[in-house]
Design a protein around this motif. Structure first.
Motif, PDB file in Angstrom:
ATOM      1  N   GLY A   7       0.784  -1.224   0.000  1.00  0.00           N
ATOM      2  CA  GLY A   7       0.000   0.000   0.000  1.00  0.00           C
ATOM      3  C   GLY A   7       0.816   1.274   0.000  1.00  0.00           C
ATOM      4  O   GLY A   7       0.457   2.239   0.648  1.00  0.00           O
ATOM      5  N   ARG A   8       1.870   1.288  -0.715  1.00  0.00           N
ATOM      6  CA  ARG A   8       2.736   2.467  -0.759  1.00  0.00           C
ATOM      7  C   ARG A   8       2.729   3.098  -2.130  1.00  0.00           C
ATOM      8  O   ARG A   8       2.650   2.425  -3.140  1.00  0.00           O
ATOM      9  N   SER A   9       2.859   4.404  -2.119  1.00  0.00           N
ATOM     10  CA  SER A   9       3.021   5.135  -3.361  1.00  0.00           C
ATOM     11  C   SER A   9       4.481   5.013  -3.769  1.00  0.00           C
ATOM     12  O   SER A   9       5.380   5.230  -2.957  1.00  0.00           O
ATOM     13  N   ILE A  10       4.713   4.623  -5.014  1.00  0.00           N
ATOM     14  CA  ILE A  10       6.083   4.439  -5.487  1.00  0.00           C
ATOM     15  C   ILE A  10       6.313   5.227  -6.772  1.00  0.00           C
ATOM     16  O   ILE A  10       5.380   5.542  -7.501  1.00  0.00           O
ATOM     17  N   THR A  11       7.556   5.546  -7.012  1.00  0.00           N
ATOM     18  CA  THR A  11       7.984   6.104  -8.290  1.00  0.00           C
ATOM     19  C   THR A  11       9.115   5.219  -8.787  1.00  0.00           C
ATOM     20  O   THR A  11      10.114   5.033  -8.093  1.00  0.00           O
ATOM     21  N   TYR A  39      -1.527  -2.741 -12.725  1.00  0.00           N
ATOM     22  CA  TYR A  39      -1.968  -1.834 -11.669  1.00  0.00           C
ATOM     23  C   TYR A  39      -2.548  -0.614 -12.368  1.00  0.00           C
ATOM     24  O   TYR A  39      -2.134  -0.271 -13.471  1.00  0.00           O
ATOM     25  N   ASP A  41      -3.579   3.623 -12.181  1.00  0.00           N
ATOM     26  CA  ASP A  41      -3.296   4.866 -11.484  1.00  0.00           C
ATOM     27  C   ASP A  41      -4.598   5.436 -10.921  1.00  0.00           C
ATOM     28  O   ASP A  41      -5.661   4.818 -11.023  1.00  0.00           O
ATOM     29  N   LYS A  60       4.668   6.538 -11.705  1.00  0.00           N
ATOM     30  CA  LYS A  60       4.202   6.794 -10.341  1.00  0.00           C
ATOM     31  C   LYS A  60       2.896   6.033 -10.154  1.00  0.00           C
ATOM     32  O   LYS A  60       1.995   6.146 -10.979  1.00  0.00           O
ATOM     33  N   THR A  61       2.803   5.241  -9.075  1.00  0.00           N
ATOM     34  CA  THR A  61       1.586   4.483  -8.793  1.00  0.00           C
ATOM     35  C   THR A  61       1.571   4.068  -7.332  1.00  0.00           C
ATOM     36  O   THR A  61       2.544   4.281  -6.611  1.00  0.00           O
ATOM     37  N   THR A  62       0.484   3.484  -6.903  1.00  0.00           N
ATOM     38  CA  THR A  62       0.381   2.904  -5.562  1.00  0.00           C
ATOM     39  C   THR A  62       0.225   1.405  -5.732  1.00  0.00           C
ATOM     40  O   THR A  62      -0.586   0.955  -6.535  1.00  0.00           O
ATOM     41  N   LYS A  64       0.059  -2.572  -3.744  1.00  0.00           N
ATOM     42  CA  LYS A  64      -0.211  -3.319  -2.529  1.00  0.00           C
ATOM     43  C   LYS A  64       0.084  -4.779  -2.847  1.00  0.00           C
ATOM     44  O   LYS A  64      -0.534  -5.365  -3.721  1.00  0.00           O
TER      45      LYS A  64
END
Length: 80
Positions: A7-11, A39, A41, A60-62, A64
Motif C-alpha cells: 500500500g505504498r506510493s512508489i515512483t 496496476y 493509477d 508513479k503508482t500505488t 499493494k
C-alpha cells in the motif's frame, strides 16, 4: 523483476539498455499484479510508461502486495 510493497506510493525510474549498454527507446514498461493484470493509477489508467529517446521511463503508482515489471520491446521492421 518482482518486488513486494504494501500500500505504498512508489515512483519507478530507470533506463532500458541493450546488452551493449545502448539506450532503447519506445519500450513499454508496465507495473503488473502477479496475475499479469496492470496496476491502475488514480484515473484508472494502467501504470505504465514508454521509454524516451534516451531509454528512460518514470512511473508513479500505488501498489499493494507483489508486483512485476512487464517490458515490451518496440515492434521494428515487422509487417502487419
Amino acid at each position: 523483476m518482482k518486488t513486494e510493497i504494501w500500500g505504498r506510493s512508489i515512483t519507478l525510474e530507470a533506463t532500458v539498455t541493450d546488452w551493449q549498454g545502448n539506450p532503447v527507446p519506445n519500450v513499454t514498461v508496465t507495473v503488473v499484479h502477479d496475475d499479469g493484470t496492470p496496476y491502475k493509477d488514480g484515473d484508472g489508467n494502467p501504470a505504465r510508461d514508454v521509454t524516451d529517446k534516451n531509454g528512460r521511463y518514470k512511473i508513479k503508482t500505488t501498489v499493494k502486495g507483489s508486483y512485476w515489471l512487464e517490458v515490451v520491446l518496440p515492434r521494428q521492421n515487422q509487417k502487419e
